[in-house]
Design a protein around this motif. Structure first.
Motif, PDB file in Angstrom:
ATOM      1  N   GLY A  97      -4.019  10.375   4.385  1.00 13.54           N
ATOM      2  CA  GLY A  97      -3.318   9.897   5.782  1.00 13.54           C
ATOM      3  C   GLY A  97      -2.002   9.053   5.409  1.00 13.54           C
ATOM      4  N   ARG A  98      -1.890   8.839   4.107  1.00 11.92           N
ATOM      5  CA  ARG A  98      -0.679   7.762   3.859  1.00 11.92           C
ATOM      6  C   ARG A  98       0.573   8.366   4.623  1.00 11.92           C
ATOM      7  NH1 ARG A  98       2.910   8.114  -0.565  1.00 11.92           N
ATOM      8  NH2 ARG A  98       3.612   6.017  -1.290  1.00 11.92           N
ATOM      9  N   ASP A  99       0.818   9.967   4.321  1.00 11.35           N
ATOM     10  CA  ASP A  99       2.121  10.452   4.741  1.00 11.35           C
ATOM     11  C   ASP A  99       2.289  10.383   6.436  1.00 11.35           C
ATOM     12  OD1 ASP A  99       3.309  10.668   2.264  1.00 11.35           O
ATOM     13  OD2 ASP A  99       2.154  12.728   2.291  1.00 11.35           O
ATOM     14  N   ILE A 103       8.656  -3.699   6.871  1.00 13.13           N
ATOM     15  CA  ILE A 103       8.236  -2.605   5.921  1.00 13.13           C
ATOM     16  C   ILE A 103       8.965  -1.941   5.053  1.00 13.13           C
ATOM     17  CG2 ILE A 103       7.251  -0.212   6.339  1.00 13.13           C
ATOM     18  CD1 ILE A 103       5.173  -2.043   7.365  1.00 13.13           C
ATOM     19  N   TRP A 104      10.349  -1.525   5.474  1.00 10.36           N
ATOM     20  CA  TRP A 104      11.207  -0.594   4.650  1.00 10.36           C
ATOM     21  C   TRP A 104      11.789  -1.270   3.463  1.00 10.36           C
ATOM     22  CZ3 TRP A 104       9.048   2.926   5.772  1.00 10.36           C
ATOM     23  CH2 TRP A 104       9.159   3.544   6.907  1.00 10.36           C
ATOM     24  N   ALA A 161       0.787  -1.172  -0.096  1.00  9.73           N
ATOM     25  CA  ALA A 161      -0.005  -0.045   0.160  1.00  9.73           C
ATOM     26  C   ALA A 161       0.672   1.307   0.049  1.00  9.73           C
ATOM     27  CB  ALA A 161      -0.800   0.020   1.304  1.00  9.73           C
ATOM     28  N   PHE A 162       1.832   1.335   0.742  1.00 10.66           N
ATOM     29  CA  PHE A 162       2.837   2.481   0.734  1.00 10.66           C
ATOM     30  C   PHE A 162       3.443   2.465  -0.554  1.00 10.66           C
ATOM     31  CE2 PHE A 162       3.374   1.954   5.496  1.00 10.66           C
ATOM     32  CZ  PHE A 162       2.757   3.280   5.834  1.00 10.66           C
ATOM     33  N   ALA A 163       3.951   1.408  -1.140  1.00  7.39           N
ATOM     34  CA  ALA A 163       4.746   1.662  -2.305  1.00  7.39           C
ATOM     35  C   ALA A 163       3.810   1.967  -3.565  1.00  7.39           C
ATOM     36  CB  ALA A 163       5.487   0.486  -2.605  1.00  7.39           C
ATOM     37  N   PRO A 221      -2.214  -3.081  10.346  1.00  6.18           N
ATOM     38  CA  PRO A 221      -0.683  -2.453  10.784  1.00  6.18           C
ATOM     39  C   PRO A 221      -0.708  -1.235  11.566  1.00  6.18           C
ATOM     40  CG  PRO A 221      -0.943  -2.844   8.229  1.00  6.18           C
ATOM     41  CD  PRO A 221      -2.292  -3.120   9.031  1.00  6.18           C
ATOM     42  N   VAL A 222      -1.932  -0.453  11.092  1.00  2.00           N
ATOM     43  CA  VAL A 222      -2.080   0.944  11.629  1.00  2.00           C
ATOM     44  C   VAL A 222      -2.432   0.856  13.051  1.00  2.00           C
ATOM     45  CG1 VAL A 222      -3.321   2.994  11.374  1.00  2.00           C
ATOM     46  CG2 VAL A 222      -3.288   1.433   9.589  1.00  2.00           C
TER      47      VAL A 222
END
Lengths: 344, 273, 266
Positions: free
Chosen positions: B101-103, B153-154, B93-95, C2-3
């Protein structure tokens, strides 16, 4: 009959209207080139036809069926991407078979189809190669085959040859043209190279700022550009700003009869339509530089106020730097307020 | 110029680095390895008086070693599984996706790692104390999860981002639904890197000492916790050495595997380098 | 999901830690603003000693790491071949040695009657004064442990220095030192700070190495918090110590966040 109908489509990114109330009908089996500088909205338009962007407004239909809001996987379109976008973890065969497998075709049929299309793009026997073992041109052929194997109603090509060198690009575009004509597949081709558009297209749509500047056969676009932008974008064109008064266009010692109302105008003359004659006196222009290409020569000219023109000549050795010449245009067009006012 | 000249001669700088690093980094581990196979090694002999596997048998005969190994393995498997389940979709989702609110979310992940981890562990432990999670298996699982979030995550975010978007679009184009695209195109493309991330989080959990010591000990004893007590209280030196050698095996596998990731630079980028 | 987890496991503990150490019941049971534990920490000789030991260790480690890792990274960046590959492999190797094994190896090598003593003895030299259980023990261990990350971060930073820019500088006559000072160092500034942030964050939360290798008193923040929490059953003071550690790392933490957020490809 039109296969693809794009009606009044707009795409707005934030404050930018990337595509602005654009309409286009593409006939069955026709190859249409969308030609324009980067940022003209041509790729965005193509991606809307492919389903990768949603139009902000407007309608797109294929064979009369509305597809405006369908996701890409439900559209009968096949896209070839600029960077080929082959799946590097699959071999050539699997790349081509992936879409067929999703359609649950029997294995034998998949094999036949893949082999037939590999044959078509001249890569028979390459099925077991991994994509990184192929050359750039071969990769792009596989990408084309990947789209063709699904027999799409419309083939979309997004600057497919941009990353290839000049030589290969010319060869591939001929192959694409041959395949397209053999299959009679309706094709939309995005490019910013005028050569490519002139060589390939049944019809060229010149785009600028998300709008159509001109949509015509290649020869018409070349010979009868409807706006100075098209005139300047396709081929080499001398565009000279000047004043029309009493039926004569004048710019710094250079004048041409021009049947138009008085006022400012932009004169458009192709280098090959500008005849030069050596002048005994001061002349209308001076030769700045002569370039000899063997088959022809190109002469850079300078008007007394410093404006530059180009002229194509058959015998460049007749001219030398600093020489005074007289100019005689054989075919001209003139524009005012972005519209054609004269052609002769 | 100077460089090509130097290359034809012997690379003294390189040799110096290689020798010094070998002594500093490999030598201590060799000593431990030697101890593991030494039956008798008394001062001041340079090498053990007697080699043998006696202490391997003795160490492996200890019930607490097996118990700790079982605890460590089930803990690592559970934590890795849970964090993959939670983090991989989040990383994707991040990528790829843009959502409101993503940031802020991204930021909150970061903030978690901008604090000293042990302080965070103590703060969490204080909460666990009220929830009666201290000294339980699940308490340790939860606290280990915090540590794996970083890797999980990273590294996958970097891996997903490096997958050419047009490859996914091409798959949509030939008729694949989004889930199918993820499964058949995105995941295999990002696969090796993600596998490395999973492995790192497994190994990281396996060796995690702080959280296990703080939350788990003495009820939940993992291998590293056992090791600490061996160092502190055990008179037989070889037990620790044997345990070290056993403990190092998963790490060695990780070493072989993770070289790809580190070579690719995704790792350092994940740390903001 | 995850949040929720992040909020519960990261954000909530921090907030809760801060709130509960300053807003808590006094002797009579009434809730109120109360800084007693902080006052205690900053007046308690032992706590302050622990804090200053941590700061001292952090400073020494940061300097040592830079002095050791910068030459390694520079060497790796500007050479190619099998020897540099070997050096890089070695430099990254400690990442795959768990700190607990490292602690054990340290004791066996540098501890009393360890390998170094054996060798010195065989050579007829006096024994070393072992750094085991002194402040230098954790320093050596932590530097060893942090070499890989520092080298990797610096190497990533050096990747931004193009060969052309170095060659161009040499072309106009800059010697190696000038090239380093004027061309490489300005580009490397950010990476050095990131590496530094990591060292600070890492050292404030280091536990295993100082716990096993360091002196019993004064001790570093990690073991101190652990002992307060587990051995003294005093979560309140342990949390206070954690909040203080947060405070000291705040600047570096913020810098790290900023740098990552900046580097992130949108």
């Amino acid at each position: 009959m039109s296969v693809l109908e794009i009606t009044d489509v707009s795409k707005i990114f934030g404050a930018v209207r990337a595509v602005d109330s654009f309409s286009l009908n593409v006939a069955d089996g026709e190859l249409v080139c969308l030609l324009g500088p980067s940022g003209s909205g041509k790729s965005t338009l193509l991606r809307m036809v492919g389903g990768f962007e949603r139009p902000s407004s407007g309608r797109i239909t294929i064979d009369g069926e509305e597809i405006t809001h369908l996701p890409p996987e439900k559209r009968p379109t096949g896209m070839v991407f600029q960077s080929h976008a082959l799946w590097t973890h699959m071999n050539v065969f699997k790349n081509l078979a992936f879409g067929l497998k999703l359609r649950r075709l029997p294995a034998g049929e998949i094999k036949d189809k893949v082999e037939a299309v590999l044959e078509l793009v001249g890569l028979a026997g390459y099925g077991t190669r991994m994509t990184h073992q192929l050359s750039g041109g071969q990769q792009q052929r596989v990408a084309l085959a990947r789209s063709l194997v699904l027999e799409p109603k419309i083939l979309l090509l997004d600057e497919p040859f941009a990353s290839l060198d000049q030589h290969l690009r010319e060869r591939l575009r001929e192959e694409v043209r041959d395949i397209q004509q053999r299959l009679r597949i309706t094709t939309l081709f995005v490019t910013h190279g005028q050569d490519e558009a002139l060589a390939l297209a049944d019809r060229i749509v010149v785009m600028r700022d998300g709008k159509t500047e001109q949509a015509d056969r290649p020869d018409v676009v070349y010979r009868e550009p409807r706006t100075p932008f098209v005139a300047g974008f396709i081929g080499t064109m001398n565009l000279v700003e000047g004043i029309v008064s009493n039926g004569v266009f004048t710019r710094s010692g250079f004048s041409v009869p021009l049947a138009a109302a008085d006022g400012p105008a932009t004169l458009a003359v192709r280098p090959e339509a500008l005849e030069l004659t050596p002048s005994a006196s001061a002349g209308q222009a001076k030769v700045h530089r002569v370039t000899d290409f063997g088959t022809h020569g190109l002469v850079d000219l300078e008007l007394p106020d410093g404006a530059r023109l180009k002229a194509m000549v058959g015998h460049p050795q007749m001219f030398s730097n600093g020489q005074s010449v007289d100019l005689k245009p054989t075919a001209i067009a003139a524009y005012r307020d972005n519209a054609l006012i004269h052609r002769s | 110029m100077a460089r090509t000249l130097a290359a034809t001669r012997i690379d003294w700088v390189g040799v110096a680095f290689a020798v010094v690093l070998t002594i500093v980094i490999v030598f201590p581990l060799l000593v431990v390895g030697t101890w593991a196979f030494a039956e008798v090694w008394r001062f001041p002999a340079l090498i053990p008086q007697q080699f043998g596997l006696r202490f391997w048998n003795q160490t492996l005969a200890r019930a607490d070693v097996w118990e700790a190994l079982r605890t460590s393995l089930s803990l690592s498997v559970m934590v890795t599984f849970l964090s993959a389940l939670i983090c991989l979709p989040a990383a994707y989702a991040f990528a790829r996706l843009k959502f409101p609110g993503r940031d802020i979310l991204f930021f909150s992940f970061l903030v978690g790692h901008a604090f000293p981890k042990f302080g965070l562990l103590v703060a969490i432990a204080a909460i666990f104390l009220q929830l009666n999670l201290i000294g339980t298996f699940w308490g340790v699982v939860l606290i280990q999860l915090v540590g794996t979030l970083l890797f999980m995550i990273w590294i996958p975010v970097a891996a997903f981002q490096s997958v050419d978007r047009r490859m996914e679009e091409a798959a949509r184009d030939v008729g694949a639904k989004p889930l199918r695209v993820f499964w058949s195109i995105t995941l295999p493309q990002a696969g090796p890197t993600i596998a490395a991330a999973v492995l790192l989080s497994f190994v990281g959990t396996f060796y995690e000492t702080e959280g296990a010591w703080l939350i788990g000990a003495p009820a939940v004893r993992t291998m590293p916790v056992l090791m600490i007590s061996f160092i502190n209280n055990q008179m037989v030196i070889q037990y620790g050495a044997v345990l070290s050698v056993i403990l190092w095996v998963p790490s060695f596998v990780a070493l072989l595997f993770a070289r790809r990731v580190i070579g690719g630079g995704a790792f350092a980028r994940g740390f903001g380098g | 999901m995850p949040v929720v987890l992040v909020i519960w496991m990261v954000v909530w503990p921090i907030i809760s830690a801060i709130v509960r150490t300053i807003w808590r019941p006094d002797a009579s049971g009434a809730y109120g603003f109360n800084l007693d534990t902080y006052i205690f920490f900053f007046t308690d000789r032992y706590s302050l000693d622990n804090l200053s030991l941590t700061l001292w260790t952090t400073g020494i480690c940061a300097i040592l790491l830079l002095v050791i890792c910068l030459p390694i990274a520079l060497y790796l960046r500007f050479s190619a071949g099998r020897l540099p590959a070997y050096v890089q492999g070695l430099a990254i190797f400690p990442m795959f040695v768990p700190s607990i094994i490292l602690s054990y190896a340290f004791i066996r090598v540098l501890g009393p009657n360890g390998m170094v003593d054996l060798i010195l003895n065989a050579a007829g030299l006096p024994k070393i004064r072992t750094p085991y259980l002194t402040p230098w023990g954790p320093v050596i261990g932590l530097v060893w442990d942090n070499i890989p990350l520092t080298v990797l971060i610096l190497l990533a930073g050096l990747g931004a220095v193009t060969n052309q820019s170095v060659e161009a500088a040499r072309d106009v006559g800059a010697g190696p030192i000038r090239v380093f000072w004027d061309i490489i160092l300005p580009r490397l500034g950010n990476s050095i700070l990131v590496a530094l942030s990591f060292t600070v964050l890492g050292l404030f939360s280091a536990f295993t190495l100082p716990y096993v290798l360091g002196p019993a008193a004064p001790e570093m923040m990690g073991p101190f918090m652990q002992r307060t929490f587990r051995d003294l059953y005093d979560p309140l003071n342990a949390t206070t110590q954690a909040v203080i550690a947060f405070g000291f790392c705040l600047v570096f933490g913020l810098f790290y966040v900023r740098s990552v957020a900046k580097n992130r490809t949108p």
